[in-house]
Design a protein around this motif. Structure first.
Motif, PDB file in Angstrom:
ATOM      1  N   ILE A 303     109.215  68.567-102.577  1.00 13.70           N
ATOM      2  CA  ILE A 303     108.413  67.430-101.607  1.00 13.70           C
ATOM      3  C   ILE A 303     107.144  68.164-100.857  1.00 13.70           C
ATOM      4  O   ILE A 303     107.517  69.257-100.218  1.00 13.70           O
ATOM      5  N   VAL A 304     106.054  67.647-100.976  1.00 11.69           N
ATOM      6  CA  VAL A 304     105.126  68.252-100.126  1.00 11.69           C
ATOM      7  C   VAL A 304     104.902  67.605 -98.855  1.00 11.69           C
ATOM      8  O   VAL A 304     104.784  66.331 -98.647  1.00 11.69           O
ATOM      9  N   GLU A 309     109.756  66.780 -90.366  1.00 11.32           N
ATOM     10  CA  GLU A 309     110.004  65.455 -90.399  1.00 11.32           C
ATOM     11  C   GLU A 309     110.959  65.039 -91.329  1.00 11.32           C
ATOM     12  O   GLU A 309     111.557  64.284 -91.531  1.00 11.32           O
ATOM     13  N   VAL A 310     110.649  65.958 -92.406  1.00 11.03           N
ATOM     14  CA  VAL A 310     111.731  65.751 -93.677  1.00 11.03           C
ATOM     15  C   VAL A 310     113.248  66.132 -93.282  1.00 11.03           C
ATOM     16  O   VAL A 310     113.991  65.321 -93.889  1.00 11.03           O
ATOM     17  N   VAL A 311     113.527  67.351 -92.914  1.00 16.59           N
ATOM     18  CA  VAL A 311     114.990  67.579 -92.552  1.00 16.59           C
ATOM     19  C   VAL A 311     115.524  66.391 -91.925  1.00 16.59           C
ATOM     20  O   VAL A 311     116.940  65.842 -92.191  1.00 16.59           O
ATOM     21  N   LEU A 314     116.202  63.384 -93.996  1.00 21.22           N
ATOM     22  CA  LEU A 314     117.242  63.632 -94.942  1.00 21.22           C
ATOM     23  C   LEU A 314     118.522  63.661 -94.284  1.00 21.22           C
ATOM     24  O   LEU A 314     119.609  63.059 -94.840  1.00 21.22           O
ATOM     25  N   THR A 315     118.798  64.506 -93.162  1.00 21.18           N
ATOM     26  CA  THR A 315     120.205  64.510 -92.495  1.00 21.18           C
ATOM     27  C   THR A 315     120.556  62.944 -92.084  1.00 21.18           C
ATOM     28  O   THR A 315     121.668  62.522 -92.391  1.00 21.18           O
ATOM     29  N   GLU A 316     119.703  62.065 -91.722  1.00 19.75           N
ATOM     30  CA  GLU A 316     119.982  60.730 -91.167  1.00 19.75           C
ATOM     31  C   GLU A 316     120.429  59.929 -92.702  1.00 19.75           C
ATOM     32  O   GLU A 316     121.392  59.250 -92.575  1.00 19.75           O
ATOM     33  N   ALA A 317     119.835  60.244 -93.381  1.00 20.22           N
ATOM     34  CA  ALA A 317     119.848  59.390 -94.854  1.00 20.22           C
ATOM     35  C   ALA A 317     121.478  59.889 -95.362  1.00 20.22           C
ATOM     36  O   ALA A 317     122.194  58.834 -95.809  1.00 20.22           O
ATOM     37  N   VAL A 318     121.609  61.121 -95.553  1.00 23.16           N
ATOM     38  CA  VAL A 318     122.911  61.687 -95.877  1.00 23.16           C
ATOM     39  C   VAL A 318     124.028  61.147 -95.190  1.00 23.16           C
ATOM     40  O   VAL A 318     125.088  60.678 -95.693  1.00 23.16           O
ATOM     41  N   ARG A 319     123.788  61.354 -93.723  1.00 28.40           N
ATOM     42  CA  ARG A 319     124.838  60.721 -92.739  1.00 28.40           C
ATOM     43  C   ARG A 319     125.141  59.302 -93.121  1.00 28.40           C
ATOM     44  O   ARG A 319     126.346  58.603 -93.019  1.00 28.40           O
ATOM     45  N   LYS A 320     124.084  58.541 -93.477  1.00 26.46           N
ATOM     46  CA  LYS A 320     124.422  57.050 -93.615  1.00 26.46           C
ATOM     47  C   LYS A 320     124.937  57.057 -95.052  1.00 26.46           C
ATOM     48  O   LYS A 320     126.022  56.008 -94.942  1.00 26.46           O
ATOM     49  N   ILE A 321     124.686  57.527 -96.022  1.00 28.04           N
ATOM     50  CA  ILE A 321     125.357  57.323 -97.335  1.00 28.04           C
ATOM     51  C   ILE A 321     127.020  57.749 -97.253  1.00 28.04           C
ATOM     52  O   ILE A 321     127.837  57.253 -97.564  1.00 28.04           O
TER      53      ILE A 321
END
Ligand code: FAD
Length: 323
Positions: A303-304, A309-311, A314-321
């Motif tokens: 990911i460029v 911003e990315v971390v 990502l953390t939020e997306a993983v927690r949601k899943i």
């Protein structure tokens, strides 16, 4: 063919690299018609004696002595030499952990046996014993043959599969009598390191930060992501040299070699010295704001972007899943 597996334990459990060594021993024994014997060393380790059978051992040797309360390299070496003589083992396997690597070399010297360390694969067919080892910072895989009577190998953690646990299995348990210690070395103190509870070499997920993290406080972002993924935090040497993370978390040529299922790398360029320690990861994801960073060419997913911003995203997306 008798294969002796030198196990390691922590918190009344066999450590995963020891279970992996048992699994590999089982595979070799099944292919060649052999027997797997697990050696448990320690003080007050009786409760562990039933575990190896579930993971592939035919028999268990228990060396229970005050001298073995801590992984004292000379006391362990002497106990293993006794175990090899008692069992007549022709192959001795260790996990390639710090303690395993240390003691394996002493045992090899004591037995005048060939030693292949940090192996990625073993090929055993009757009298032929060959091991695959990564050399020159992972640039080549060498296949080395051991010709000695007794062959010793240490197995890189997270590379060899663990046998599916079968609690119906039991093994013959024997006690290995340990004579009073006569070591020239005294272990005075053991200080727990500042790193994570799970050693990075044993983790399935490693979330590593480099110089691009900019400060020790920012590693909290990676700790949160690692927690969400059930992983641990690693660091490049730049981050360790800056005093941001403990040396026990350093991945690379002068740090640890890891082989996790998932390796996430943030704010690191992907130097050859770092690559040497993590190229065995099954999936590598790198985030770097510089599109020309070498790691983006080598990673499975790149990911460029700005890690800050990315971390969190990502953390939020993983927690949601993961709920
Ligand atoms: C003998 C020897 C042994 C060594 N052993 C090791 C070792 O074991 N392990 C190891 O890691 N190194 C080792 N090194 C050091 C190695 O050569 C590199 O210097 C080191 O790996 C660089 O660390 P880094 O990638 O964190 O830093 P850098 O190379 O400085 O890379 C930082 C990266 O972060 C990116 N970045 C900055 N800000 C952001 C942002 N906001 N978002 C996204 N990306 C950003 C930059 O674009 C850059 O690519 C060794 C060197 C030598 C000579």
């Amino acid at each position: 063919m008798t294969i002796l597996v030198v196990t390691e334990h922590k918190n009344a459990e066999l450590r995963k690299p020891a279970l992996e060594a048992l699994g590999e021993a089982r595979r070799i024994a099944d292919q060649n018609g052999g027997k797997v014997i697990a050696l448990i060393m320690g003080s007050g380790v009786d409760s562990l004696k039933d575990i190896p059978a579930r993971y592939g051992a035919d028999a268990v040797l228990v060396a229970d002595a005050p001298a073995l309360a801590h992984p004292h390299p000379e006391a362990c070496r002497d106990a293993i030499l006794l175990a090899v003589r008692k069992t007549g083992a022709g192959i001795v396997l260790f996990p390639a952990t710090g303690a395993g690597q240390d003691v394996a070399s002493r045992v090899a010297a004591g037995l005048d046996a060939g030693l292949a360390s940090d192996c990625l694969a073993l090929h055993v067919d009757g009298d032929t014993f060959e091991a695959e080892r990564s050399l020159f910072a992972g640039k080549i895989i060498a296949r080395v043959a051991l010709k000695s009577g007794i062959r010793i190998a240490t197995l890189r953690p997270n590379v060899f599969p663990v046998c599916e646990a079968d609690s119906s299995k039991s093994a013959q348990v024997e006690i290995l009598e340990i004579p009073a210690a006569s070591s020239r070395m005294t272990l005075r103190e053991i200080r727990p390191g500042a790193g994570a509870k799970t050693d990075i070499t044993e983790a399935d997920v490693v979330v590593t930060g480099g110089r691009g993290m900019k400060s020790p406080e920012n590693f909290k972002l990676l700790e949160d992501l690692a927690d969400a993924l059930g992983g641990v935090v690693g660091a490049t040497r730049a981050a360790v040299d800056a005093g941001w993370r403990p040396q026990s978390e350093q991945v690379g040529q002068t740090g640890k070699t890891v082989s996790p299922v998932l390796y996430l790398l943030f704010g690191a360029s992907g130097s050859i010295q770092h690559w040497a320690g993590m190229s065995g990861a099954r999936c590598i994801v790198a985030v770097n704001k510089d599109p020309a960073a070498p790691i983006l060419e080598k990673a499975d997913y790149g990911i460029v972007g700005d890690l800050f911003e990315v971390v969190p995203a990502l953390t939020e997306a993983v927690r949601k899943i993961r709920g």
